[in-house]
Design a protein around this motif. Sequence first.
Motif, PDB file in Angstrom:
ATOM      1  N   LEU A 286       0.829  -1.211   0.000  1.00  0.00           N
ATOM      2  CA  LEU A 286       0.000   0.000   0.000  1.00  0.00           C
ATOM      3  C   LEU A 286       0.859   1.254   0.000  1.00  0.00           C
ATOM      4  O   LEU A 286       0.485   2.274  -0.595  1.00  0.00           O
ATOM      5  N   MET A 287       2.012   1.185   0.666  1.00  0.00           N
ATOM      6  CA  MET A 287       2.927   2.336   0.652  1.00  0.00           C
ATOM      7  C   MET A 287       3.471   2.575  -0.749  1.00  0.00           C
ATOM      8  O   MET A 287       3.534   3.714  -1.217  1.00  0.00           O
ATOM      9  N   VAL A 288       3.831   1.495  -1.437  1.00  0.00           N
ATOM     10  CA  VAL A 288       4.338   1.624  -2.811  1.00  0.00           C
ATOM     11  C   VAL A 288       3.247   2.193  -3.720  1.00  0.00           C
ATOM     12  O   VAL A 288       3.519   3.006  -4.604  1.00  0.00           O
ATOM     13  N   ALA A 289       2.005   1.770  -3.489  1.00  0.00           N
ATOM     14  CA  ALA A 289       0.893   2.267  -4.299  1.00  0.00           C
ATOM     15  C   ALA A 289       0.429   3.652  -3.863  1.00  0.00           C
ATOM     16  O   ALA A 289      -0.540   4.182  -4.406  1.00  0.00           O
ATOM     17  N   LYS A 290       1.118   4.249  -2.882  1.00  0.00           N
ATOM     18  CA  LYS A 290       0.825   5.592  -2.378  1.00  0.00           C
ATOM     19  C   LYS A 290      -0.602   5.703  -1.831  1.00  0.00           C
ATOM     20  O   LYS A 290      -1.248   6.732  -1.944  1.00  0.00           O
ATOM     21  N   LYS A 291      -1.070   4.619  -1.198  1.00  0.00           N
ATOM     22  CA  LYS A 291      -2.383   4.635  -0.575  1.00  0.00           C
ATOM     23  C   LYS A 291      -2.304   4.852   0.929  1.00  0.00           C
ATOM     24  O   LYS A 291      -3.332   4.872   1.607  1.00  0.00           O
ATOM     25  N   LEU A 292      -1.072   4.980   1.438  1.00  0.00           N
ATOM     26  CA  LEU A 292      -0.876   5.303   2.857  1.00  0.00           C
ATOM     27  C   LEU A 292       0.028   6.534   2.942  1.00  0.00           C
ATOM     28  O   LEU A 292       1.198   6.438   3.339  1.00  0.00           O
ATOM     29  N   PRO A 293      -0.474   7.699   2.549  1.00  0.00           N
ATOM     30  CA  PRO A 293       0.376   8.897   2.476  1.00  0.00           C
ATOM     31  C   PRO A 293       0.921   9.362   3.824  1.00  0.00           C
ATOM     32  O   PRO A 293       1.886  10.113   3.859  1.00  0.00           O
ATOM     33  N   LEU A 294       0.302   8.921   4.932  1.00  0.00           N
ATOM     34  CA  LEU A 294       0.775   9.368   6.246  1.00  0.00           C
ATOM     35  C   LEU A 294       1.922   8.512   6.773  1.00  0.00           C
ATOM     36  O   LEU A 294       2.563   8.882   7.757  1.00  0.00           O
ATOM     37  N   LEU A 295       2.178   7.371   6.124  1.00  0.00           N
ATOM     38  CA  LEU A 295       3.175   6.419   6.627  1.00  0.00           C
ATOM     39  C   LEU A 295       4.458   6.520   5.813  1.00  0.00           C
ATOM     40  O   LEU A 295       4.437   6.475   4.582  1.00  0.00           O
ATOM     41  N   ASN A 296       5.582   6.627   6.525  1.00  0.00           N
ATOM     42  CA  ASN A 296       6.881   6.731   5.857  1.00  0.00           C
ATOM     43  C   ASN A 296       7.596   5.382   5.779  1.00  0.00           C
ATOM     44  O   ASN A 296       8.250   5.081   4.787  1.00  0.00           O
ATOM     45  N   ASP A 297       7.448   4.562   6.827  1.00  0.00           N
ATOM     46  CA  ASP A 297       8.172   3.281   6.822  1.00  0.00           C
ATOM     47  C   ASP A 297       7.519   2.338   7.820  1.00  0.00           C
ATOM     48  O   ASP A 297       6.850   2.757   8.769  1.00  0.00           O
ATOM     49  N   VAL A 298       7.684   1.020   7.591  1.00  0.00           N
ATOM     50  CA  VAL A 298       7.226  -0.006   8.518  1.00  0.00           C
ATOM     51  C   VAL A 298       8.369  -0.987   8.727  1.00  0.00           C
ATOM     52  O   VAL A 298       9.040  -1.388   7.778  1.00  0.00           O
ATOM     53  N   ARG A 299       8.608  -1.350   9.991  1.00  0.00           N
ATOM     54  CA  ARG A 299       9.689  -2.279  10.319  1.00  0.00           C
ATOM     55  C   ARG A 299       9.160  -3.352  11.266  1.00  0.00           C
ATOM     56  O   ARG A 299       8.387  -3.064  12.175  1.00  0.00           O
ATOM     57  N   ASP A 300       9.603  -4.583  11.020  1.00  0.00           N
ATOM     58  CA  ASP A 300       9.235  -5.690  11.904  1.00  0.00           C
ATOM     59  C   ASP A 300      10.417  -5.974  12.824  1.00  0.00           C
ATOM     60  O   ASP A 300      11.433  -6.515  12.401  1.00  0.00           O
ATOM     61  N   GLU A 301      10.285  -5.578  14.086  1.00  0.00           N
ATOM     62  CA  GLU A 301      11.341  -5.793  15.073  1.00  0.00           C
ATOM     63  C   GLU A 301      10.942  -6.874  16.077  1.00  0.00           C
ATOM     64  O   GLU A 301      11.382  -6.895  17.214  1.00  0.00           O
TER      65      GLU A 301
END
Length: 747
Positions: A286-301
Amino acid sequence: MSTKTSDPANAGQIRETRLADALSERYLAYAMSTIMSRSLPDVRDGLKPVHRRLLYAMRQLKLNPEQGFKKCARVVGDVIGKYHPHGDQSVYDALVRLAQDFAVRYPLVDGQGNFGNIDGDNAAAMRYTEARMTAVAAALMDGLDEDAVDFRPTYDGEEQEPVVMPAAFPNLLANGAAGIAVGMATNIPPHNVGELCAGLIKLIDKPETSIAELVRCVPGPDFPTGGVLVEPHENILEAYATGRGSFRLRAKWEVEKLSHGLYQVVITEIPYQVQKAKLVERIADLMVAKKLPLLNDVRDESTDIIRLVLEPRTRAVEPEHLMEMLFKNTELEIRFGLNMNVLDGDNTPRVMNLREVLRAFLAHRQEVLIRRSNHRLAKINHRLEVLEGYLVAYLNLDEVIRIIRFEDEPKNALMKAFDLTEVQADAILNMRLRSLRKLEEMEIKNEHAKLTEEKEGLEALLASETLRWEKIRDEIEIMRENFGKKTAIGKRRTEIGDAPEEIEVPLEALIEREPITVICSKMGWIRALKGHVADISDLKFKDGDEHRFAIKGFTTDKLLILSTAGRCYTMSCDKLPGGRGHGEPIRLSIDLPQEHDIVSMVVHKDGRNLLVASSGGRGFQVAEKDVVAQTKNGKQVLNLGAGEVAKIFVPVEKNHVAVLGDNRKLLIYPVDEVPEMTRGRGVILQKYRQGGLSDLILFNLEEGLSWTMGGSEGRVRTVTELAEWTGKRAGAGRMPPNGFPRSNKFE
């Protein structure tokens, strides 16, 4: 259609049958087999046949909680060889799921080795993994050797298997169930055992307890992966009352503050049955498709503890807005369905409500208690009979020894001499010599007294329903002590939250705020240049076209456009065509008829008023929020008289209005004299004998009235002494100051 009969007596015969009848008969048999023997759980023990057979096979292998493990391949082999003739992989998959603490609220299998993970990775092959039963599984089978339930032959008739488990644990609701049969399905979420015990005790104390009272004890599902239940209470009550409904479940999250005013959102619990790896992949897509404009990055820690880190695009983004967007677009929020379609005590599939399910469990416990008590009573009666024979033997020991030594048929002789039963005579004859001690006689008398007391207690229990319910209540209290909220496994994991209010994510939050300059040509071609461009003299237009409007704004803004028909249109600045080329015709974005043109366009600012006016000299103030249109068709704002067109569309940001008529008369008055309306023709702004409105501007009286002088130099003249032209609204006005442009326009 010809079919061969399966009856051995009629073997070889061919019977004519209609295809529809043959298909109907066979499909019905298949459907019933799927419903009864595969997909729907039994309301009494909450198990499907494959799970019941798995646990029984493990019990036969003595894989008790306190004993060692055995290879899963051994368990699966016994299951498919003795009880469940299906594929080994399907049986192993069922065993694996019973061992996964993220899939089953109270695991029935204690696994050793790789049994998969919440990312969706599969378990290791069955030859590598080992298993044994948990205390919960042991509780489900407690009393299996005491005639607590019926047994039936296995598929090959060589062994016996239980029809249902005694179930000293409310497994159906505690662990839930899911299955799809033919024409029906079931989906039951897991619940907290401590809460279920409270509901069961309430039903024992007060059988007519309402669903609403039970829901106070069982407020909602308790999923193994936690999360937050945000379903309104009335919906939960309705679902439990009908046996059908759904529950809204959200991920649990918290905000971690960073330096320089930055923050990150950390997700610590995800909804039930959501695979973490696929969730992260979905967010990334969704980030690549620019459908989550408020999100910059997601990390699984994550380690064995879930930790998904979400990084907002800017520090200005509100965490609630970010999460609301993710809840709407990803599986961080799910709806888990409730469909309590189960097999009742008569093996009939039907949908039950919460009270019916709990009552069915209690009725089963009552039947198990009666059967176990009768079984124990029979054992006690047999033992008492034997003990009474022993006592006779001790009282007549010398005679008993003589009979055994010298009689040809000592059994019959003993029975005749001491009036013994066959059982007693056999027991005496089988008694070892070491049992003839005096001490043994005392022990027998003590045992006889204890068994007699136990027998009286069992007979009283079987005679009194009240005593039986007290006994069941004590068993439930023990279950609550072993698996309730005070234990590590029994603590509630899913938080009961309030139903969330709908959060309206503002447009600015969804779009990256970047400066733009909106350019619209005379022929209606519109485009957005990046940045606030000061010099637009180098812009190119189509042949015969030229510049008309240049407005500075941001991608988060809305553009308000008034047509000559008095209709207002709205365009989002982030959707304007880019600055390369000549742009696009504005009529592709709004339904502007060919016979009408654009009067003016302004950037929308909430809380501000606009002044609209027609060529006839009528107008009014209107709140900007009232002119924003939701469709391409726009919204009618200014009603026009015959031959009139809309002419003025300006923001009210100054305190006086200057009106100029075609008759070259100027009138100045406070803008407050123009009333506010939502739609209409408006009031008279200036009176004319001939012609109409030529131009209108707003200005601050203390700063003076300014206009652009003619000529190529573009000089501006300002007049501060304006008393001569100041009057009341709807006046005629006076000729403008000397040097006013011949164009009869302020600009």
